[in-house]
Design an enzyme around this catalytic site. Structure first.
Site, PDB file in Angstrom:
ATOM      1  N   TYR A 104      -5.191  30.087  52.250  1.00  0.00           N
ATOM      2  CA  TYR A 104      -4.177  29.298  51.546  1.00  0.00           C
ATOM      3  C   TYR A 104      -3.278  30.198  50.701  1.00  0.00           C
ATOM      4  O   TYR A 104      -2.046  30.091  50.747  1.00  0.00           O
ATOM      5  CB  TYR A 104      -4.849  28.264  50.630  1.00  0.00           C
ATOM      6  CG  TYR A 104      -5.362  27.019  51.301  1.00  0.00           C
ATOM      7  CD1 TYR A 104      -5.546  26.939  52.676  1.00  0.00           C
ATOM      8  CD2 TYR A 104      -5.692  25.895  50.547  1.00  0.00           C
ATOM      9  CE1 TYR A 104      -6.032  25.787  53.272  1.00  0.00           C
ATOM     10  CE2 TYR A 104      -6.174  24.741  51.133  1.00  0.00           C
ATOM     11  CZ  TYR A 104      -6.349  24.684  52.493  1.00  0.00           C
ATOM     12  OH  TYR A 104      -6.831  23.539  53.070  1.00  0.00           O
ATOM     13  N   ARG A 144      -5.695  15.084  54.376  1.00  0.00           N
ATOM     14  CA  ARG A 144      -6.466  16.242  53.930  1.00  0.00           C
ATOM     15  C   ARG A 144      -5.992  17.508  54.652  1.00  0.00           C
ATOM     16  O   ARG A 144      -5.991  17.566  55.899  1.00  0.00           O
ATOM     17  CB  ARG A 144      -7.953  16.002  54.214  1.00  0.00           C
ATOM     18  CG  ARG A 144      -8.871  17.081  53.695  1.00  0.00           C
ATOM     19  CD  ARG A 144     -10.316  16.649  53.883  1.00  0.00           C
ATOM     20  NE  ARG A 144     -11.246  17.660  53.391  1.00  0.00           N
ATOM     21  CZ  ARG A 144     -12.564  17.492  53.357  1.00  0.00           C
ATOM     22  NH1 ARG A 144     -13.084  16.346  53.766  1.00  0.00           N
ATOM     23  NH2 ARG A 144     -13.351  18.448  52.909  1.00  0.00           N
ATOM     24  N   ALA A 145      -5.614  18.512  53.895  1.00  0.00           N
ATOM     25  CA  ALA A 145      -4.992  19.711  54.489  1.00  0.00           C
ATOM     26  C   ALA A 145      -5.951  20.450  55.419  1.00  0.00           C
ATOM     27  O   ALA A 145      -5.563  20.876  56.512  1.00  0.00           O
ATOM     28  CB  ALA A 145      -4.503  20.639  53.383  1.00  0.00           C
ATOM     29  N   SER A 146      -7.192  20.619  55.005  1.00  0.00           N
ATOM     30  CA  SER A 146      -8.131  21.372  55.836  1.00  0.00           C
ATOM     31  C   SER A 146      -8.483  20.621  57.118  1.00  0.00           C
ATOM     32  O   SER A 146      -8.945  21.228  58.093  1.00  0.00           O
ATOM     33  CB  SER A 146      -9.410  21.688  55.054  1.00  0.00           C
ATOM     34  OG  SER A 146     -10.076  20.496  54.675  1.00  0.00           O
ATOM     35  N   GLU A 182      -4.015  18.975  42.979  1.00  0.00           N
ATOM     36  CA  GLU A 182      -4.811  19.003  44.220  1.00  0.00           C
ATOM     37  C   GLU A 182      -6.262  18.644  43.908  1.00  0.00           C
ATOM     38  O   GLU A 182      -7.203  19.226  44.455  1.00  0.00           O
ATOM     39  CB  GLU A 182      -4.710  20.367  44.910  1.00  0.00           C
ATOM     40  CG  GLU A 182      -5.088  20.329  46.375  1.00  0.00           C
ATOM     41  CD  GLU A 182      -4.987  21.671  47.077  1.00  0.00           C
ATOM     42  OE1 GLU A 182      -5.114  21.685  48.309  1.00  0.00           O
ATOM     43  OE2 GLU A 182      -4.773  22.698  46.406  1.00  0.00           O
ATOM     44  N   ARG A 230     -13.806  22.048  42.815  1.00  0.00           N
ATOM     45  CA  ARG A 230     -14.216  20.741  42.282  1.00  0.00           C
ATOM     46  C   ARG A 230     -15.163  20.833  41.093  1.00  0.00           C
ATOM     47  O   ARG A 230     -15.528  19.816  40.514  1.00  0.00           O
ATOM     48  CB  ARG A 230     -14.881  19.910  43.382  1.00  0.00           C
ATOM     49  CG  ARG A 230     -14.002  19.732  44.609  1.00  0.00           C
ATOM     50  CD  ARG A 230     -14.616  18.797  45.620  1.00  0.00           C
ATOM     51  NE  ARG A 230     -13.786  18.675  46.818  1.00  0.00           N
ATOM     52  CZ  ARG A 230     -13.951  17.757  47.762  1.00  0.00           C
ATOM     53  NH1 ARG A 230     -14.938  16.871  47.646  1.00  0.00           N
ATOM     54  NH2 ARG A 230     -13.157  17.714  48.813  1.00  0.00           N
ATOM     55  N   HIS A 271       0.939  17.078  44.477  1.00  0.00           N
ATOM     56  CA  HIS A 271       0.063  17.700  45.478  1.00  0.00           C
ATOM     57  C   HIS A 271      -1.303  17.025  45.486  1.00  0.00           C
ATOM     58  O   HIS A 271      -2.232  17.418  44.774  1.00  0.00           O
ATOM     59  CB  HIS A 271      -0.077  19.193  45.173  1.00  0.00           C
ATOM     60  CG  HIS A 271      -0.796  19.982  46.225  1.00  0.00           C
ATOM     61  ND1 HIS A 271      -0.871  21.358  46.187  1.00  0.00           N
ATOM     62  CD2 HIS A 271      -1.472  19.602  47.341  1.00  0.00           C
ATOM     63  CE1 HIS A 271      -1.557  21.790  47.236  1.00  0.00           C
ATOM     64  NE2 HIS A 271      -1.934  20.733  47.942  1.00  0.00           N
TER      65      HIS A 271
END
Length: 342
Positions: free
Chosen positions: A194, A71-73, A284, A290, A6
């Site tokens: 999510y 990038r998912a977002s 991820e 982060r 991921h």
């Protein structure tokens, strides 16, 4: 080998975001709509983006390979129409493919689909096939809510989605069930939307009988499955009330979970409840969380530390989670690695 199943290109050069902003502006003012060819990102730009970010952390944390997708977002399928999404998906998938050619030992492409609210998923098939045949994609990301937090699409068990599933079975492609940005103020994108989606996708599968129609279909539910492991008794009980088979028979030959859970108790719970055969290593990293955990002094998303810190897992269990399960679920990855003698 430690395979992270991921990863997203969250550190793409800023030119990509600038182009996307122009595209969004062009929805209202067609004169401002950029061409795909207007985006200029060199190989050196990509090398810098990867070497100073994902690859640097992979080496520091001890992982070998990342299954890498856009990038998912940024997928943001709710923005514009199908043509907007198709152009955007093609650009993002090509960049991920280029990363995989520049760093073939470390990154393997996973494709984004050009989904759009209210549009037949069959329209995604040309991009899916291109990514498999030309880019060597080993999986796809499937957004169960292209509306961006309003849930206007049918459940994943509905025949609406079958054109995608038929291609997944044909190519033996697993799908990570991954939503994108929430445009609903009630749902924070990464903290609520999510995790809600992960839980929702699992319950939809429990309610339906999708895997009777597609016995080889494979779904990877990210972020440790949302609320699923924590409420395993609830799901077992609901399946019983719905007159479904035991979860081990009903869904657990087809559904898998990753380890994007950012503290030791969470990983321990995941590995207590979910069979090892259904868990794939993932981080991820450079994603939703982060920062550094002040209680440990380490990054929250350094998930390898939690696998190593588990008192529940044997050496063989760790091998399954780190490598063997990924190769079994992502059969096209396994073929790719065997071709390299790995």
């Amino acid at each position: 080998m430690i395979i992270d199943c991921h990863g997203h290109f969250t550190t793409a050069p800023k030119a990509l975001e600038d182009w996307r902003n122009q595209q969004i502006a062009g929805i209202k003012d067609p004169a401002r709509m950029p061409k795909a060819s207007d985006l200029k990102i060199s190989d050196d730009d990509l090398r810098e983006a990867i070497e100073t970010n994902q690859l640097k952390l992979m080496k520091e944390r001890g992982s070998d390979m990342t299954l890498f997708s856009p990038r998912a977002s940024f997928m943001a399928h709710h923005i514009g129409d199908f043509d907007v999404s198709a152009t955007w998906s093609a650009i993002c998938n090509e960049l991920v493919y280029r990363v995989s050619t520049l760093f073939p030992d470390h990154f393997v492409p996973v494709a984004m689909l050009p989904q759009s609210p209210g549009v037949d998923p069959a329209t995604c098939i040309p991009e899916l096939e291109k990514c498999v045949k030309e880019y060597g994609a080993v999986g796809i990301n499937l957004n169960p809510d292209p509306s961006g937090g309003h849930w206007t699409s049918p459940p994943l068990t509905d025949r609406h989605w079958y054109p995608i599933y038929e291609k997944m079975v044909e190519y033996d492609l697993p799908a990570m069930i991954h939503v994108s940005t929430s445009c609903n103020a009630c749902f924070h994108t990464t903290g609520a939307h999510y995790l809600n989606a992960d839980t929702t996708a699992f319950m939809q599968c429990v309610q339906g009988d999708l895997f009777k129609d597609f016995p080889t279909l494979k779904f990877l539910i990210p972020h440790g499955g949302g609320a699923v492991p924590y409420h395993w008794g609830r799901f077992r009980g609901l399946a019983q009330e719905l007159k479904k088979p035991l979860l081990s028979e009903h869904v657990m030959n087809n559904i898998f979970f990753d380890t994007c859970v950012y503290h030791q108790p969470g990983i321990d719970l995941l590995n207590t409840v979910i069979p090892v055969k259904n868990v794939l290593f993932a981080s991820e990293m450079i994603g939703a969380v982060r920062g550094i955990d002040p209680t440990t002094g380490h990054y929250y998303d350094d998930t390898k530390r939690y696998i190593e810190g588990s008192k529940l897992l044997s050496v063989e269990d760790r091998h399954q989670i780190y490598e063997a399960n990924a190769r079994r679920v992502f059969s096209r990855l396994d073929t790719r690695l065997k071709a390299k003698g790995l």
